[in-house]
Design a protein around this motif. Structure first.
Motif, PDB file in Angstrom:
ATOM      1  N   HIS A 490     -23.253 -16.271  -8.495  1.00 42.24           N
ATOM      2  CA  HIS A 490     -24.635 -16.704  -8.710  1.00 42.24           C
ATOM      3  C   HIS A 490     -24.860 -18.134  -8.244  1.00 42.24           C
ATOM      4  O   HIS A 490     -25.938 -18.690  -8.431  1.00 42.24           O
ATOM      5  N   ILE A 491     -23.847 -18.779  -7.637  1.00 41.16           N
ATOM      6  CA  ILE A 491     -23.972 -20.108  -7.054  1.00 41.16           C
ATOM      7  C   ILE A 491     -23.731 -19.984  -5.558  1.00 41.16           C
ATOM      8  O   ILE A 491     -22.831 -19.252  -5.116  1.00 41.16           O
ATOM      9  N   ASP A 492     -24.511 -20.697  -4.761  1.00 43.77           N
ATOM     10  CA  ASP A 492     -24.400 -20.651  -3.300  1.00 43.77           C
ATOM     11  C   ASP A 492     -22.989 -21.049  -2.867  1.00 43.77           C
ATOM     12  O   ASP A 492     -22.428 -22.048  -3.321  1.00 43.77           O
ATOM     13  N   SER A 493     -22.394 -20.228  -1.976  1.00 46.63           N
ATOM     14  CA  SER A 493     -21.020 -20.476  -1.546  1.00 46.63           C
ATOM     15  C   SER A 493     -20.892 -21.793  -0.803  1.00 46.63           C
ATOM     16  O   SER A 493     -19.865 -22.479  -0.907  1.00 46.63           O
ATOM     17  N   GLY A 494     -21.931 -22.170  -0.036  1.00 50.45           N
ATOM     18  CA  GLY A 494     -21.859 -23.447   0.674  1.00 50.45           C
ATOM     19  C   GLY A 494     -21.690 -24.610  -0.267  1.00 50.45           C
ATOM     20  O   GLY A 494     -20.900 -25.528  -0.025  1.00 50.45           O
ATOM     21  N   GLN A 495     -22.403 -24.592  -1.391  1.00 52.71           N
ATOM     22  CA  GLN A 495     -22.283 -25.657  -2.382  1.00 52.71           C
ATOM     23  C   GLN A 495     -20.875 -25.708  -2.955  1.00 52.71           C
ATOM     24  O   GLN A 495     -20.276 -26.781  -3.100  1.00 52.71           O
ATOM     25  N   LEU A 496     -20.320 -24.520  -3.280  1.00 48.46           N
ATOM     26  CA  LEU A 496     -18.971 -24.479  -3.847  1.00 48.46           C
ATOM     27  C   LEU A 496     -17.937 -24.929  -2.834  1.00 48.46           C
ATOM     28  O   LEU A 496     -16.971 -25.621  -3.179  1.00 48.46           O
ATOM     29  N   HIS A 497     -18.132 -24.562  -1.561  1.00 50.89           N
ATOM     30  CA  HIS A 497     -17.153 -24.951  -0.556  1.00 50.89           C
ATOM     31  C   HIS A 497     -17.193 -26.446  -0.291  1.00 50.89           C
ATOM     32  O   HIS A 497     -16.160 -27.068   0.006  1.00 50.89           O
ATOM     33  N   ARG A 498     -18.380 -27.060  -0.388  1.00 49.98           N
ATOM     34  CA  ARG A 498     -18.445 -28.515  -0.288  1.00 49.98           C
ATOM     35  C   ARG A 498     -17.687 -29.159  -1.449  1.00 49.98           C
ATOM     36  O   ARG A 498     -17.009 -30.181  -1.273  1.00 49.98           O
ATOM     37  N   GLN A 499     -17.775 -28.532  -2.625  1.00 49.47           N
ATOM     38  CA  GLN A 499     -16.993 -29.028  -3.767  1.00 49.47           C
ATOM     39  C   GLN A 499     -15.494 -28.889  -3.507  1.00 49.47           C
ATOM     40  O   GLN A 499     -14.706 -29.748  -3.892  1.00 49.47           O
ATOM     41  N   LEU A 554     -13.154 -27.525   8.050  1.00 48.71           N
ATOM     42  CA  LEU A 554     -13.386 -26.827   6.791  1.00 48.71           C
ATOM     43  C   LEU A 554     -14.655 -26.007   6.926  1.00 48.71           C
ATOM     44  O   LEU A 554     -15.635 -26.450   7.522  1.00 48.71           O
ATOM     45  N   GLY A 555     -14.674 -24.799   6.306  1.00 54.97           N
ATOM     46  CA  GLY A 555     -15.632 -23.739   6.603  1.00 54.97           C
ATOM     47  C   GLY A 555     -17.087 -24.076   6.397  1.00 54.97           C
ATOM     48  O   GLY A 555     -17.455 -25.125   5.905  1.00 54.97           O
ATOM     49  N   GLY A 556     -17.947 -23.098   6.811  1.00 49.74           N
ATOM     50  CA  GLY A 556     -19.395 -23.248   6.848  1.00 49.74           C
ATOM     51  C   GLY A 556     -20.036 -23.520   5.515  1.00 49.74           C
ATOM     52  O   GLY A 556     -19.416 -23.422   4.475  1.00 49.74           O
TER      53      GLY A 556
END
Length: 559
Positions: A490-499, A554-556
Motif C-alpha cells: 500500500h506504499i509506492d515502491s519508488g518511495q520505499l526504494h529511495r529509503q 540503484l533501481g527505478g
C-alpha cells in the motif's frame, strides 16, 4: 523444551489435585458441630419375642428366617428430641419407622425401581414429631433375607448435622469423582496442547470422555444424589446410560492403539455396546422391562469386553513388544480385576459399597494409562520440536540468519496455490555488486563481511517498512542475491526504494572505504495493469529483467 513444559504442567496439576484432596478430606473429617448436635442411638433398643423383652445394642447381627420380620423398640426419646431428624440404615430390608402407631417412613420406589444393592446405599431419613414424651420409637424390617443380617444404629440430630454425616460417609466416592473430573480436564488440556503443535493424540480425548462419563455415572448413582436429588428417577436413567456407554471411549482407545486386523475386535465390541444401550432403551419404553432387570446383560458385556481388549493388546504386544503396550495391558488387567471384585460384591455378597471398589479400580486404570500416554506425548513433542528445529535450520541461511532460497521458493508456492492469502504482492530482487572482485582483491573473509553488511541493510530496510505498516519478507536467495516480497503493498515502491538507497548510503558513510557496498535491484508486481495475476515464472522473470537493466545504478522510482 516443550516436552519438559508438558511434564511440568502434568506434575503441577497432580500436586494441586493431591492438595485439593487433602483439604477436601480434612474438611469432611473436621468436627464443626459440638458434641450433642448428632447422637447415635445404639442403646435402649429391645425386641419383644413371645412377650419376652430382649435387650439389643446396635449395630448388631440378627438371625432371620424367610418371610420373617423384625421390630426393634426404643423408649429413650424425650420431648427435646421433637423436630430432630432420625436417619437409619436398612432401606434394603424394607425398614419402617414409627412413633407409637404413627408411620413416619416407608420406602417406596419411584418410576425407576431399585434392587436391594442400590437400596443398601440409601438412608431412611424422617423428622420426628414434637411431643414425644412417653411414646415408643420402633424400627420394623419387613424384607429380610433368610440369613444373618446386620442392623446399624440410627443417628439423631439436626438436619445440617445429619446431612453432614451423610456427606462424610460419602467422602470416598466424592473424592473419586473429584479426581476423575480433574484427570478429565488434564487429559483434555494435554489433547488441545499437543494438537496445537500438530500432534493429535486422540487417546487423550478417549480418556477424557471416559472419565466424564464415569464421573457422571458415579454422581447420579451416588447415595447423596438419590437422597437429595430433584428428580432421582430421571437421574437413574442417566446413570444407567452413562454406565452402559462409558466403555465405548476406552474400547476406542484400544482401537487407536492396535493396528491392522486387530482393530476388528474393538469395532465389533463398540457396535455391541451401542446395540445394548439402544435395545435396553427400546425394551424399557415398549415393553416396560426395568433397567435393573437388564443390568446382568450389561455386566456380562463389560466383562467380556475387558477380556477381549486384554486379548487384543496382548496379541499386539506379542507381535511388537513395547513398554507402553505392557503398561496398557497392566492397566486393563487391573480394571478387570477390580471389576470382577465389584461384581462379586454386587451379585454374590449383596454389599452396597461395591461402587467404591470399582471407582478405585477405574482410578488406578486411568493413572496407569495417563502415565504411559504422558510419557509418550513428551517423547512425541521432543521428536516434533527436533524435527521442527531441523526444518527451520534447513530454511535459514547460516551466514546472515535470513531465510534462504528454499524458504523463498516455499513461499512462492504458497502464493501460487493461494495459501499465502494475498491478492497482490511486489517482488524485489537485490544484488550485491562486485562480490567476486572483492574476494579476489581482499580475500574471502572480506567478501563474507560484505554479504553480512548487505544482509544487515536489507534487514534494517525491512524493519523500517514494518514500522510504517508495510509487511515485508526478506530472503537470501544466492551468494550475492536477496529477495524482498511485500504482500498487499500500500506504499509506492519508488518511495520505499529511495529509503533503501538511503539505508545503504548511511552504512557506507559509517564503514571503512574498503567495506563500502553497492546494491542494485529490480522489482515486479504480481498483478498486471489490468489487475490480473501473472504466473509465478512471469513474475520472477520481470523482476530479474528489471534487475539486469539497473545493473549500473540503484533501481527505478516508480512501479
Amino acid at each position: 523444551m516443550k516436552h519438559r513444559t508438558l511434564r511440568c504442567a502434568a506434575e503441577t496439576l497432580v500436586l494441586l489435585l493431591i492438595a485439593a484432596m487433602a483439604v477436601f478430606l480434612a474438611a469432611g473429617l473436621h468436627q464443626r458441630a459440638p458434641d450433642g448436635a448428632l447422637s447415635t442411638l445404639s442403646t435402649g433398643w429391645y425386641q419383644l419375642t413371645d412377650g419376652v423383652r430382649r435387650e439389643v445394642t446396635l449395630p448388631a447381627a440378627l438371625e432371620t428366617g424367610p418371610g420373617q420380620t423384625i421390630t426393634l423398640y426404643n423408649d429413650t426419646l424425650t420431648d427435646s428430641d421433637g423436630g430432630k431428624v432420625l436417619s437409619a440404615r436398612g432401606v434394603e430390608y424394607g425398614v419402617e419407622i414409627r412413633v407409637g402407631e404413627t408411620l413416619l417412613y416407608r420406602y417406596e420406589d419411584n418410576a425407576f425401581p431399585k434392587n436391594a444393592q442400590m437400596k443398601g446405599r440409601l438412608w431412611a431419613d424422617t423428622e420426628l414429631p414434637y411431643g414425644l414424651g412417653g411414646q415408643t420409637l420402633s424400627l420394623t424390617f419387613t424384607e429380610l433375607p433368610g440369613r444373618m443380617c446386620r442392623i446399624d444404629a440410627p443417628v439423631l440430630g439436626s438436619m445440617p448435622a445429619v446431612t453432614g454425616r451423610h456427606i462424610q460417609s460419602s467422602l470416598f466416592s466424592a473424592g473419586m469423582i473429584l479426581v476423575m473430573l480433574v484427570l478429565a480436564v488434564l487429559a483434555l488440556l494435554i489433547f488441545f496442547y499437543t494438537s496445537f503443535f500438530g500432534i493429535r493424540e486422540r487417546r487423550f480425548l478417549d480418556t477424557a470422555v471416559f472419565l466424564l462419563l464415569c464421573s457422571l455415572w458415579c454422581m447420579t448413582d451416588s447415595s447423596l444424589y438419590q437422597l437429595y436429588g430433584a428428580d432421582t428417577a430421571a437421574g437413574s436413567v442417566v446413570s444407567f446410560y452413562a454406565f452402559m456407554t462409558m466403555a465405548i471411549p476406552m474400547v476406542h482407545f484400544v482401537r487407536n492403539t492396535v493396528s491392522g486386523r486387530l482393530r476388528l475386535v474393538p469395532d465389533v465390541l463398540i457396535a455391541l455396546l451401542c446395540v445394548n444401550a439402544l435395545a435396553q432403551g427400546a425394551a424399557y419404553r415398549l415393553f416396560g422391562v426395568p433397567f435393573i432387570d437388564m443390568l446382568p446383560l450389561t455386566h456380562l458385556l463389560l466383562t467380556a469386553g475387558v477380556a477381549a481388549m486384554l486379548t487384543v493388546l496382548f496379541r499386539s504386544y506379542r507381535a511388537q513388544p513395547a513398554p507402553q503396550l505392557r503398561l496398557r495391558i497392566e492397566a486393563f488387567a487391573a480394571l478387570g480385576a477390580f471389576g470382577v471384585a465389584a461384581l462379586v460384591l454386587y451379585w454374590l455378597l449383596h454389599i452396597y459399597w461395591y461402587d467404591a471398589v470399582y471407582q478405585f479400580g477405574v482410578l488406578l486404570f486411568i493413572i496407569l494409562l495417563l502415565h504411559g500416554l504422558i510419557s509418550q506425548a513428551a517423547e512425541d513433542m521432543r521428536f516434533h520440536m527436533e524435527h521442527r528445529i531441523s526444518h527451520e535450520m534447513q530454511r535459514e541461511d547460516r551466514m546472515t540468519g535470513l531465510p534462504n532460497r528454499r524458504a523463498f521458493e516455499e513461499y512462492m508456492e504458497r502464493v501460487r496455490t493461494g495459501e499465502a492469502g494475498c491478492l497482490d504482492a511486489v517482488l524485489t530482487y537485490i544484488r550485491l555488486e562486485g562480490l567476486n572482485e572483492r574476494n579476489d582483491r581482499f580475500g574471502l573473509q572480506a567478501g563474507d563481511e560484505a554479504v553480512i553488511a548487505a544482509a544487515r541493510c536489507v534487514s534494517d530496510f525491512c524493519r523500517a517498512c514494518e514500522d510504517e505498516g508495510e509487511s515485508v519478507l526478506c530472503f537470501r536467495t544466492g551468494g550475492n542475491e536477496f529477495a524482498l516480497i511485500r504482500p498487499e503493498p500500500h506504499i509506492d515502491s519508488g518511495q520505499l526504494h529511495r529509503q533503501f538507497r538511503a539505508v545503504v548510503a548511511r552504512y557506507n558513510r559509517t564503514c571503512a572505504p574498503r567495506a563500502r557496498i553497492t546494491m542494485t535491484f529490480g522489482f515486479s508486481r504480481l498483478c498486471d495493469e489490468d489487475g490480473k495475476s501473472r504466473s509465478i515464472s512471469a513474475w520472477k522473470a520481470e523482476a530479474d529483467a528489471h534487475l539486469k537493466k539497473n545493473e549500473a545504478r540503484l533501481g527505478g522510482d516508480a512501479e
